[in-house]
Scaffold this active site. Structure first.
Site, PDB file in Angstrom:
ATOM      1  N   GLU A   1       0.826  -1.216   0.000  1.00  0.00           N
ATOM      2  CA  GLU A   1       0.000   0.000   0.000  1.00  0.00           C
ATOM      3  C   GLU A   1       0.862   1.269   0.000  1.00  0.00           C
ATOM      4  OE1 GLU A   1      -2.454  -0.459   3.465  1.00  0.00           O
ATOM      5  OE2 GLU A   1      -3.588  -2.121   2.615  1.00  0.00           O
TER       6      GLU A   1
ATOM      7  N   GLU B   1      -4.993  -8.874   0.575  1.00  0.00           N
ATOM      8  CA  GLU B   1      -5.594  -8.647   1.896  1.00  0.00           C
ATOM      9  C   GLU B   1      -7.085  -8.500   1.709  1.00  0.00           C
ATOM     10  OE1 GLU B   1      -4.121  -5.344   4.271  1.00  0.00           O
ATOM     11  OE2 GLU B   1      -2.046  -5.877   3.793  1.00  0.00           O
TER      12      GLU B   1
HETATM   13  O1  IFM Z   1      -3.082  -3.401   9.379  1.00  0.00           O
HETATM   14  C1  IFM Z   1      -3.279  -2.974   8.071  1.00  0.00           C
HETATM   15  C2  IFM Z   1      -2.147  -3.405   7.168  1.00  0.00           C
HETATM   16  O2  IFM Z   1      -0.903  -3.050   7.684  1.00  0.00           O
HETATM   17  C3  IFM Z   1      -2.307  -2.807   5.800  1.00  0.00           C
HETATM   18  N1  IFM Z   1      -3.637  -3.041   5.262  1.00  0.00           N
HETATM   19  C4  IFM Z   1      -4.756  -2.776   6.148  1.00  0.00           C
HETATM   20  C5  IFM Z   1      -4.556  -3.497   7.453  1.00  0.00           C
HETATM   21  C6  IFM Z   1      -5.788  -3.370   8.361  1.00  0.00           C
HETATM   22  O3  IFM Z   1      -6.100  -2.052   8.664  1.00  0.00           O
END
Ligand code: IFM
Length: 465
Positions: A166, A364
């Protein structure tokens, strides 16, 4: 109906070094260690990233737990501030090498494919204070040196590498919206940091190709689809602006090899173009990837501004405002975040039709709950059926997209064991295992058992009410 996935599909979970390892035997600090020392009140429950899952000590147990729930792959990150002992000379920390070697080897020995990410929000504080982190091109080159060290140390076994997780988030948090260190508010600087991050990414990809490893490299992007309230041109335009700033800004150069012309004109008009050279642009636009990871949590809903923009510095919100869609569904356990599984289908279609159907995985997907909503374990297992139901709804959309031709090769849940979050610490839980904060014991959740059954059955029976 049976929802099916390919036999060789990757199933697993994702996390990061800072969020799990703990600070054991670490000589350098990241911005998160430093920020907690200087402003602990910003962190939920006063809990720092030093007090996390203790994976540094318990990695063997953790890998066994991965195997127990059928995970065949796992993403974590190497901490730059752990691996490099001396940022001037590039000296490597041997204890860190030992740890990452053992951790990676344990995964491989247990049939868990390691996917290693190089940067997950964790700038070493020394580089932040001395040079301004990714504000500086000196740090871009230091990052590439660190990345090359990782490839040389672990590239004989790690087959999937990611450059950044990200990459837009540290830009937003650190330079626009005050939720990452250095918590500056400066739109032009934000653009420079974004540009330098892209440069670091592209130079890393270039260096990786030069090493000719038998491995693939990609990056992990949070591609939040943008929706608007109606068909009116000014609202549709607002959605396009949001998409430009938050999705296409990184996606287009990294995957298509082009900067969105509209974004460049906007930044030019705002006198916010970064300092660049033609040679750098050449590198950025010529760093093709083997795959991308897509992180998805919630949709973005925007419309044309109905009120004046009041900040005295530039942010993307100059061009739109957020709104709440009437009749939408929300997650009561996470600040009423919207639930919109069809966004997964929309993301897949976008990649398929606008980004050459590049190979990708859902890197994710996370359903936040809190301890109270998950409740106490029953017969030793936490009942997170709420999470399972939502994960299934999202996977139905993914399966549909794959039937339509999406080139997706796996799914990783955020996360494996409940881990620490940036500022929110342990406020929300996402894991296949609960972390008991007192004992650091890992307690199974139903979602872990659910994953195991999906992997064994190549999918699940879905009751479409
Ligand atoms: O914890 C974060 C992660 O580091 C990056 N993506 C979102 C997750 C949840 O908020």
């Amino acid at each position: 109906m049976k929802v099916t996935f390919p036999k060789d599909f990757m199933w697993g979970a994702a996390t990061s070094g800072v969020q799990t390892e703990g600070n054991f035997e670490k000589t350098n600090k990241s911005i998160w260690d430093y920020w907690f020392e200087t402003e602990p009140e910003r962190f939920w429950g006063g809990i720092s990233s030093a007090e996390v899952c203790e994976t540094y000590q318990r990695y063997e147990e953790d890998v066994r737990l991965m195997k127990e729930i059928g995970m065949n792959s796992f993403r974590t990150s190497i901490q730059w501030s752990r691996l490099i002992k001396n940022f001037e000379t590039g000296e490597i920390d041997e204890q860190a090498v030992r740890f990452y070697n053992q951790y990676i080897d344990a995964m491989i020995a247990n049939g868990v494919e390691p996917m290693i990410n190089l940067y997950h929000f964790d700038m070493p504080i020394e580089l932040q204070e001395q040079y301004g982190g990714f504000e500086s091109k000196i740090v871009v080159d230091k990052f590439v040196e660190y990345a090359v060290a990782c490839f040389q140390l672990f590239g004989d076994r790690v087959k999937y590498w990611a450059t950044f997780n990200e990459p837009i988030v540290p830009v937003e948090g650190g330079y626009l919206y005050d939720f990452h260190y250095p918590a500056k508010k400066d739109g032009k600087l934000a653009v420079q940091v974004a540009y330098n991050t892209m440069l670091a990414h592209a130079k890393t990809v270039q260096a990786f190709r030069g090493l000719q490893l038998e491995a693939e490299i990609g990056t992990i992007l949070n591609l939040t689809p943008t929706y608007t309230c109606d068909e009116q041109p000014h609202n549709k335009l607002a959605a396009e602006y949001a998409d430009l700033f938050f999705n296409r800004s990184f996606l287009d150069p990294m995957v298509k090899g082009e900067f969105p012309a509209e974004l460049v004109s906007i930044l030019r008009a705002l006198h916010a173009l970064p300092e660049y050279t033609e040679a750098e642009i050449e590198i950025i636009l010529n760093a093709p990837l083997d795959f991308i990871g897509v992180n998805y949590y919630v949709p973005r809903r925007v419309r044309a501004r109905t009120t004046a923009y009041e900040l005295d510095y530039f942010t993307p919100e100059m061009f739109f405002e957020y709104y709440i869609e009437e009749g939408a569904r929300f997650n009561p356990f996470r600040d009423n975040n919207e639930i919109k599984p069809v966004a997964i289908y929309d993301i897949a279609q976008n990649i398929q039709h606008n980004y050459g159907n590049i190979k990708w995985f859902l890197s994710e997907i996370g359903i936040a709950m809190d301890l109270e909503s998950e409740g106490a374990p029953i017969d030793g297992v936490v009942d997170d059926s709420f999470r399972i139901a939502l994960l299934e709804e999202h996977l139905v959309q993914l399966a549909k997209a794959m039937e339509a031709g999406a080139n997706c090769f796996g799914v990783h849940n955020w996360t494996f064991i409940d881990c620490w979050s940036w500022l929110n610490s342990f406020k929300r839980r996402y894991g296949f295992y609960r972390l008991d904060l007192e004992t650091k014991n890992r307690i199974p959740k139903k979602s872990g058992q659910w994953l195991k059954s999906i992997v064994e059955n190549q999918g699940f029976e879905y009751n479409d009410k």
